[in-house]
Write a protein that holds these residues in place. Structure first.
Motif, PDB file in Angstrom:
ATOM      1  N   LEU A  97      -8.641   8.949  -4.361  1.00  0.00           N
ATOM      2  CA  LEU A  97      -8.623   9.755  -5.582  1.00  0.00           C
ATOM      3  C   LEU A  97      -9.571   9.198  -6.629  1.00  0.00           C
ATOM      4  CD1 LEU A  97      -4.920  10.726  -6.210  1.00  0.00           C
ATOM      5  CD2 LEU A  97      -6.891  12.234  -5.997  1.00  0.00           C
TER       6      LEU A  97
ATOM      7  N   SER B  49       2.224   1.801  -3.377  1.00  0.00           N
ATOM      8  CA  SER B  49       1.324   2.371  -4.386  1.00  0.00           C
ATOM      9  C   SER B  49       1.136   3.871  -4.153  1.00  0.00           C
ATOM     10  CB  SER B  49      -0.022   1.642  -4.371  1.00  0.00           C
ATOM     11  OG  SER B  49      -0.790   2.080  -3.281  1.00  0.00           O
ATOM     12  N   GLU B  50       1.157   4.266  -2.895  1.00  0.00           N
ATOM     13  CA  GLU B  50       1.010   5.701  -2.648  1.00  0.00           C
ATOM     14  C   GLU B  50       2.239   6.474  -3.110  1.00  0.00           C
ATOM     15  OE1 GLU B  50      -0.336   6.667   1.263  1.00  0.00           O
ATOM     16  OE2 GLU B  50      -2.198   5.538   0.994  1.00  0.00           O
TER      17      GLU B  50
ATOM     18  N   ARG C 269       0.823  -1.196   0.000  1.00  0.00           N
ATOM     19  CA  ARG C 269       0.000   0.000   0.000  1.00  0.00           C
ATOM     20  C   ARG C 269       0.869   1.263   0.000  1.00  0.00           C
ATOM     21  NH1 ARG C 269      -4.936   1.477   3.927  1.00  0.00           N
ATOM     22  NH2 ARG C 269      -4.738   3.715   3.739  1.00  0.00           N
TER      23      ARG C 269
ATOM     24  N   LEU D  81      -9.286   4.422   3.716  1.00  0.00           N
ATOM     25  CA  LEU D  81      -9.025   4.229   2.288  1.00  0.00           C
ATOM     26  C   LEU D  81      -7.624   4.725   1.958  1.00  0.00           C
ATOM     27  CD1 LEU D  81     -12.281   5.332   0.433  1.00  0.00           C
ATOM     28  CD2 LEU D  81     -11.418   3.044   0.855  1.00  0.00           C
ATOM     29  N   SER D  82      -6.980   4.049   1.033  1.00  0.00           N
ATOM     30  CA  SER D  82      -5.656   4.512   0.630  1.00  0.00           C
ATOM     31  C   SER D  82      -5.816   5.749  -0.246  1.00  0.00           C
ATOM     32  CB  SER D  82      -4.929   3.433  -0.156  1.00  0.00           C
ATOM     33  OG  SER D  82      -5.520   3.310  -1.422  1.00  0.00           O
ATOM     34  N   GLN D  83      -4.724   6.468  -0.404  1.00  0.00           N
ATOM     35  CA  GLN D  83      -4.805   7.708  -1.167  1.00  0.00           C
ATOM     36  C   GLN D  83      -5.229   7.473  -2.620  1.00  0.00           C
ATOM     37  OE1 GLN D  83      -1.243   9.933  -0.669  1.00  0.00           O
ATOM     38  NE2 GLN D  83      -2.390  11.755  -0.150  1.00  0.00           N
ATOM     39  N   PRO D  84      -4.623   6.493  -3.315  1.00  0.00           N
ATOM     40  CA  PRO D  84      -5.058   6.261  -4.691  1.00  0.00           C
ATOM     41  C   PRO D  84      -6.537   5.907  -4.756  1.00  0.00           C
ATOM     42  CG  PRO D  84      -2.998   5.107  -4.269  1.00  0.00           C
ATOM     43  CD  PRO D  84      -3.467   5.638  -2.956  1.00  0.00           C
TER      44      PRO D  84
ATOM     45  N   LEU E  77       2.081   6.718  -6.896  1.00  0.00           N
ATOM     46  CA  LEU E  77       1.115   7.751  -7.295  1.00  0.00           C
ATOM     47  C   LEU E  77       1.731   9.130  -7.158  1.00  0.00           C
ATOM     48  CD1 LEU E  77      -1.913   8.441  -7.960  1.00  0.00           C
ATOM     49  CD2 LEU E  77      -2.148   8.832  -5.521  1.00  0.00           C
TER      50      LEU E  77
END
Lengths: 288, 295, 277
Positions: free
Chosen positions: B193, A6-7, A3, B187-190, A10
């Motif tokens: 978004l 992935s951040e 996780r 929730l994760s940032q992606p 991004l």
């Protein structure tokens, strides 16, 4: 773990895209500068204003590279259009906001937005087919500085009007209440309170419109006659810097081509200065 | 206590005529009439000269006799191809940059400041300068020549600031509660978004997109030396192709007797832009209103 | 508000002026009703506002106090869909009449708002703008008037060295006094104050309140407040507004002592004793 990964991905993707977007302007500046180097080195900046005429196709030795008439043309057509469009644009914005009945004001705003969306080539063909014959009847040849000023005025008027209108809208209601409670007439309210409060927005509007006028190519190319000369009256045909690039890029070689990039660099510099001024004006928005 | 220096209190029933106020009001009305008159003149003229030649076959035929006769099909195709390339490149850049500016730079930061200022300047760059740049960079340095690809990429640079401004506005209009709620749900940032912010910000993106398309369709000067003049049907993106606006310019300036078809093409272009304009308002009204009532 | 704060004594130096004893009316309101977009906000108000006195308009939020005051100089005209019925007579003239000269009316009836609203101009120009627009052009007279009015509101010593600085740089209390000066410089007959102290801190509010007291006798003042202690301290007359049947109405009106000490209506009694405060 994944996780976090992935951040990170991004964030770095977004940073990369933003970086690319931000670098476009640097790339433009760099390419213009690189292409200008031959002319700047071989011809020299001085000759762009001291040569006898503009005959660049002869090469570095035989040719002559005087930009001054075209710079004068750009200056004349821009200042004429800005001088006309500023009062008309501010008047239009005042009409929308303070003078028109409600529905009419909204309709008029839409109309100005429409005017803003008309492509410059369409203004150009209108000037060519309608305006020039009218001027020709009055003062031949018709293709003239005047035609350029008029067409350009209509083109930049929406910029002045719409940006001024949005800064009028931002004037706090309490100012208008205060003015009404003092028994100020509509004009006294506008002149004494509203325009000072909206001043920085109006300055920004005029600066951006000036930038648009300096950079406009197609309309001035189509209606000004494109003769390289310093205008002595508004009925003289003239050539603007932008029109010169559009006319000659197709066949320019070597020093000539490089000289055109020098004029492009000059246009870019003017616009950068104008944008910087407008940023400064809007950041220093309080009355002192 | 009457004071000689202030004009005496007027009677409440007597109406004084405030001449300066009246004069300014008349002037302002005159300006409005003048502006309306100019627009009606231009559009009316366009319709009067352009409408007689307008027909279905004008849209589906190839130009003949240097454009004096025939239609504009290859021109329309080239225009659409250039537009397609322009959007395919600028949209991802737009969304990425706008998200970065709106969501990741709340506290400022050097990169954000730099990007913002650059885009301000980019928005003011004259289109002919984009043309010079496109010619030097895409056409010559990258070896694309006079091609639809080169023109599309040049336009992409040009519309980018417009797109980003509007999309960023869209993201900024998302209420902060949504972000807090998403964060509270873990929730994760992606995911936040894509699942939450992007849908809410879509109206801003669409409005920007439409404005950008309008600007791209209207553009001429930036394409003169990038996509070129050729009026044949393009077979690939590496062919040269002319857009509607270049077609108008060429017919009006370089082809004696081409005015009539230039006008008709202009009418087609304006109609297209008008439709886009109406679409913008419709979308803005509909979606933005819904956004407000939902809040 | 508790009982103690309501029963604060009048300050000794604010004796009721002679003109107020005569109770000549300055403004007479008859059957005034106001609606916004068809919804009634104020119903059938009838009262006479005595000349040279301070009349306080009190009541809970949403009872039409501000609406009422707004009709007295027709600020209600600025609100879309606002409809005003009835009569408001100033010097024998019905100001609700469509032919009333609004500019003349607002010169006679000045107004101060809850939030200070100085214009984005310099302190000097904030005061000279209304004067110039009403016919004073002479530079010397203008300067004299600016100094005089700033002394009148006690601002002169605080701002005399920075008259050309932005009025928005002043503190909230100073801004409110500047707004008062801006209204007084036109020498109005009536002054409307719409909760003039409620956006200020207690000390600045106290300074403005003293200033309002000093206006008694020279101007007819109508002040909206929901600070009952303030009403008791400054007012000669009190009008109590209340929400009845969905619209604002006036339920009691009279000299301050009788309204506070011997209210006729049970709502007023409850209200002044802080039951519904």
């Amino acid at each position: 773990m994944s996780r976090q990964w992935s951040e990170h991905l991004l964030l770095w993707t977004l940073r990369g895209l933003a970086m690319v977007a931000g670098c476009i302007i640097l790339l433009i500046g760099a390419f213009l500068a690189v292409e200008s180097v031959p002319a700047l080195r071989e011809v020299g900046l001085g000759r762009f204003f001291s040569d006898t005429s503009w005959h660049p196709s002869g090469g570095v030795e035989a040719g002559s590279f005087n930009f001054a008439p075209m710079a004068a043309g750009t200056l004349a057509v821009t200042s004429g259009a800005v001088l006309l469009a500023t009062p008309l644009g501010i008047g239009s914005a005042l009409f929308c906001h303070f003078y028109a009945p409600r529905g009419l004001g909204v309709a008029f705003r839409r109309l100005v937005e429409l005017l803003a969306g008309i492509p410059s080539v369409v203004y150009g063909i209108w000037g060519l087919v309608v305006l020039i014959p009218l001027i020709r009847q009055w003062q031949p040849p018709g293709q003239s500085l005047l035609a350029g000023i008029l067409v350009l005025t209509i083109m930049i008027l929406p910029t002045v009007a719409l940006l001024t209108e949005s800064s009028l809208r931002a004037v706090p209601r309490s100012y208008l209440q205060g003015a009404a409670a003092l028994g100020l007439s509509r004009w006294a309210t506008v002149w004494g309170v509203v325009l000072p409060a909206a001043r920085s927005g109006i300055v920004t509007a005029v600066l951006l419109a000036t930038g648009r006028a300096i950079g406009e190519t197609m309309a001035v190319l189509m209606v000004m006659g494109n003769i390289v000369q310093v205008p002595t009256s508004v009925f003289d045909p003239v050539r603007a810097l932008t029109a010169n690039i559009a006319l000659e890029m197709g066949y320019a070689m070597d020093a000539h081509r490089s000289a055109l990039f020098v004029s492009g660099l000059m246009l870019l510099a003017m616009v950068v200065v104008l944008v910087a001024m407008s940023v400064w004006a809007s950041e220093r928005s309080r009355y002192a | 206590m009457p004071d000689p220096s202030v004009s005496p209190l007027p009677s409440l029933s007597e109406h004084r005529v405030d001449w300066p106020d009246r004069a300014v009001a008349s002037l302002v009305w005159l300006v409005a009439l003048l502006v309306t008159g100019s627009l009606l003149w231009i559009v009316g003229d366009l319709a009067r000269h352009g409408a007689p030649e307008l027909s279905w076959s004008f849209l589906t035929d190839s130009p003949r006799d240097a454009g004096r006769a025939g239609g504009i099909l290859p021109v329309v195709v080239s225009t659409l191809m250039i537009l397609g390339i322009c959007l395919a490149v600028s949209l991802p850049m737009d969304v990425g940059t706008a998200i970065f500016l709106a969501e990741f730079t709340r506290t400022g930061g050097l990169l954000a400041h730099f990007v913002r200022r650059s885009l301000d300047v980019l928005a003011g760059v004259p289109s002919i300068v984009f043309g010079l740049f496109g010619n030097a960079f895409f056409s010559i340095y990258l070896g694309m020549g006079f091609s639809i690809l080169s023109g599309g990429l040049t336009l992409a640079c040009m519309v980018l600031p417009i797109l980003i401004r509007s999309t960023e506005e869209g993201f900024r209009s998302v209420p902060d509660e949504y972000r807090k709620a998403a964060a509270a749900l873990g929730l994760s940032q992606p995911a936040t978004l894509w699942q939450i912010l992007l849908p809410v910000a879509t109206p801003g993106l669409v409005v920007g997109l439409i404005l950008g398309v309008g600007r791209a369709l209207a553009e001429t000067a930036a394409l003169l030396f990038t996509s070129g003049y050729v009026a044949r049907m393009p077979s690939s993106v590496l062919d040269s192709g002319r857009t509607l606006s270049i077609h108008i310019y060429d017919l009006a300036m370089n082809v004696p007797g081409g005015e009539s078809n230039a006008y008709t093409t202009a009418l087609v272009l304006i109609t297209l832009l008008l439709m886009i304009n109406v679409l913008t308002f419709w979308i803005a009204d509909r979606w933005l209103h819904r956004g407000i009532t939902h809040r | 508000m508790n009982d103690k704060s309501v029963s604060i004594d009048r300050r000794p130096w604010t004796k009721r002026p002679a003109c107020c004893e005569s109770r000549d009316p300055c403004i007479e309101v008859r059957d005034l009703s106001v609606s916004y977009g068809g919804k009634l906000a104020l119903r059938d108000v009838t009262l006479a506002i005595p000349l040279g006195c301070i009349t306080a308009v009190v009541g809970p939020s949403g009872c039409g106090k501000s609406t009422f005051v707004g009709t007295l100089n027709r600020m209600t005209d600025l609100v879309d869909g606002c409809r005003v019925e009835g009569r408001v007579e100033l010097g024998g003239h019905d100001i609700l009449n469509g032919r009333t000269d609004l500019i003349g009316l607002r010169r006679r009836v000045g107004m101060i708002f809850q939030n200070p609203n100085p214009f984005p101009l310099s302190i000097r120009r904030s005061l000279t703008l209304p004067l110039r627009r009403h016919g004073v052009r002479n530079r010397r007279i203008l300067d004299g008037k600016v100094e005089g009015i700033l002394r009148r509101v006690g601002l002169w010593d605080e701002v005399k060295d920075r008259l050309d600085h932005p009025a928005l740089d002043l503190s909230g209390g100073q801004q409110q006094r500047l707004c008062l000066a801006r209204a007084l410089v036109l020498e109005p007959q009536v002054l409307l104050l719409d909760e003039p102290c409620s956006a200020l801190d207690p000390i600045a509010g106290g300074v403005v309140e003293d200033l309002i007291l000093s206006l008694r006798g020279r101007y007819t003042v109508v002040i909206v407040t929901h600070n009952l202690a303030q009403a008791r301290r400054v007012a000669d007359d009190v009008a109590v507004f209340w929400v009845r049947a969905g619209a604002g109405a006036m339920i009691e009106h009279g000299p301050v002592e009788s309204v506070f000490d011997a209210p006729r209506s049970e709502w007023t009694a409850a209200y002044v004793q802080g039951v519904h405060g």
